[in-house]
Design a protein around this motif. Sequence first.
Motif, PDB file in Angstrom:
ATOM      1  N   ILE A  33      97.917 -86.081 -13.143  1.00  0.00           N
ATOM      2  CA  ILE A  33      97.724 -85.492 -14.459  1.00  0.00           C
ATOM      3  C   ILE A  33      97.353 -84.032 -14.226  1.00  0.00           C
ATOM      4  O   ILE A  33      96.510 -83.730 -13.384  1.00  0.00           O
ATOM      5  N   MET A  34      98.011 -83.147 -14.950  1.00  0.00           N
ATOM      6  CA  MET A  34      97.781 -81.719 -14.766  1.00  0.00           C
ATOM      7  C   MET A  34      97.118 -81.117 -15.997  1.00  0.00           C
ATOM      8  O   MET A  34      97.364 -81.564 -17.124  1.00  0.00           O
ATOM      9  N   GLY A  35      96.307 -80.114 -15.750  1.00  0.00           N
ATOM     10  CA  GLY A  35      95.632 -79.465 -16.857  1.00  0.00           C
ATOM     11  C   GLY A  35      95.583 -77.961 -16.682  1.00  0.00           C
ATOM     12  O   GLY A  35      95.740 -77.442 -15.570  1.00  0.00           O
ATOM     13  N   TRP A  36      95.372 -77.276 -17.785  1.00  0.00           N
ATOM     14  CA  TRP A  36      95.116 -75.839 -17.794  1.00  0.00           C
ATOM     15  C   TRP A  36      93.764 -75.606 -18.461  1.00  0.00           C
ATOM     16  O   TRP A  36      93.464 -76.197 -19.505  1.00  0.00           O
ATOM     17  N   PHE A  37      92.990 -74.744 -17.853  1.00  0.00           N
ATOM     18  CA  PHE A  37      91.707 -74.317 -18.395  1.00  0.00           C
ATOM     19  C   PHE A  37      91.686 -72.792 -18.389  1.00  0.00           C
ATOM     20  O   PHE A  37      92.519 -72.152 -17.744  1.00  0.00           O
ATOM     21  N   ARG A  38      90.726 -72.223 -19.088  1.00  0.00           N
ATOM     22  CA  ARG A  38      90.563 -70.768 -19.064  1.00  0.00           C
ATOM     23  C   ARG A  38      89.090 -70.422 -19.092  1.00  0.00           C
ATOM     24  O   ARG A  38      88.252 -71.202 -19.569  1.00  0.00           O
ATOM     25  N   GLN A  39      88.803 -69.230 -18.573  1.00  0.00           N
ATOM     26  CA  GLN A  39      87.410 -68.801 -18.460  1.00  0.00           C
ATOM     27  C   GLN A  39      87.298 -67.311 -18.717  1.00  0.00           C
ATOM     28  O   GLN A  39      88.084 -66.518 -18.191  1.00  0.00           O
ATOM     29  N   THR A  40      86.308 -66.941 -19.509  1.00  0.00           N
ATOM     30  CA  THR A  40      85.966 -65.539 -19.732  1.00  0.00           C
ATOM     31  C   THR A  40      84.613 -65.272 -19.095  1.00  0.00           C
ATOM     32  O   THR A  40      83.822 -66.203 -18.886  1.00  0.00           O
ATOM     33  N   PRO A  41      84.311 -64.016 -18.782  1.00  0.00           N
ATOM     34  CA  PRO A  41      83.059 -63.694 -18.096  1.00  0.00           C
ATOM     35  C   PRO A  41      81.834 -64.211 -18.837  1.00  0.00           C
ATOM     36  O   PRO A  41      81.712 -64.048 -20.054  1.00  0.00           O
ATOM     37  N   GLY A  42      80.967 -64.868 -18.096  1.00  0.00           N
ATOM     38  CA  GLY A  42      79.730 -65.357 -18.660  1.00  0.00           C
ATOM     39  C   GLY A  42      79.834 -66.674 -19.387  1.00  0.00           C
ATOM     40  O   GLY A  42      78.840 -67.180 -19.905  1.00  0.00           O
ATOM     41  N   LYS A  43      81.031 -67.244 -19.415  1.00  0.00           N
ATOM     42  CA  LYS A  43      81.220 -68.513 -20.104  1.00  0.00           C
ATOM     43  C   LYS A  43      81.759 -69.570 -19.148  1.00  0.00           C
ATOM     44  O   LYS A  43      82.327 -69.263 -18.108  1.00  0.00           O
ATOM     45  N   GLU A  44      81.586 -70.817 -19.517  1.00  0.00           N
ATOM     46  CA  GLU A  44      82.125 -71.907 -18.729  1.00  0.00           C
ATOM     47  C   GLU A  44      83.640 -72.002 -18.951  1.00  0.00           C
ATOM     48  O   GLU A  44      84.167 -71.505 -19.936  1.00  0.00           O
ATOM     49  N   SER A 102      98.095 -92.082 -12.147  1.00  0.00           N
ATOM     50  CA  SER A 102      99.167 -92.162 -13.138  1.00  0.00           C
ATOM     51  C   SER A 102      98.698 -92.636 -14.502  1.00  0.00           C
ATOM     52  O   SER A 102      99.445 -92.560 -15.472  1.00  0.00           O
ATOM     53  N   GLY A 103      97.463 -93.138 -14.597  1.00  0.00           N
ATOM     54  CA  GLY A 103      96.979 -93.609 -15.893  1.00  0.00           C
ATOM     55  C   GLY A 103      96.701 -92.449 -16.812  1.00  0.00           C
ATOM     56  O   GLY A 103      96.080 -91.468 -16.429  1.00  0.00           O
ATOM     57  N   TRP A 104      97.151 -92.545 -18.050  1.00  0.00           N
ATOM     58  CA  TRP A 104      97.007 -91.417 -18.975  1.00  0.00           C
ATOM     59  C   TRP A 104      95.775 -91.553 -19.868  1.00  0.00           C
ATOM     60  O   TRP A 104      95.568 -92.561 -20.535  1.00  0.00           O
ATOM     61  N   GLU A 105      95.020 -90.498 -19.838  1.00  0.00           N
ATOM     62  CA  GLU A 105      93.993 -90.242 -20.836  1.00  0.00           C
ATOM     63  C   GLU A 105      93.970 -88.733 -21.039  1.00  0.00           C
ATOM     64  O   GLU A 105      94.316 -87.992 -20.122  1.00  0.00           O
TER      65      GLU A 105
END
Length: 126
Positions: A33-44, A102-105
Amino acid sequence: QVQLVESGGGLVQAGGSLRLSCAVSGRTFTRSIMGWFRQTPGKERAFVATISWTGDHTYYANSVKGRFTISRDNAKNTVYLQMNSLAPEDTAVYYCAARLGSGWEPYAAEYEYPYWGQGTQVTVSS
C-alpha cells in the motif's frame, strides 16, 4: 528493504499542476500500500493520499480531494501524485511512503508506514 525515491517537485504558480513520482525498489512493490504525505516547517507530516496495491482503492485527505489523484504503475514500480489546481497552501515537502501487505485499509497515519522516501519540495506561488 524498500527504497523510495521521489521526483517531480518544483515551483509552480497557483492554479497550475505538477505530477510527483515515487520509484520503488527492493521488496515486492506490488504487495504494498502506497501513500503520500506532506510537511511544512514546524508541523507534523500530514496525510495526502493512499492507494491499494491493485490500484482499485484510493483515499484522500479532504483538503486535496477533487484536485489530487494518486495512481500506480506496478510494471514500473512507481506511484504517482497528480496535483491540479494547486494553491499556496499546498506548498510543502512531499513524501512517498510504503506499507507492505495486500490487505486494504485507508491507512492515513504516519506511523502506519515503515518505509519513506527523502521528500521532494513543492512550492506554489501566489
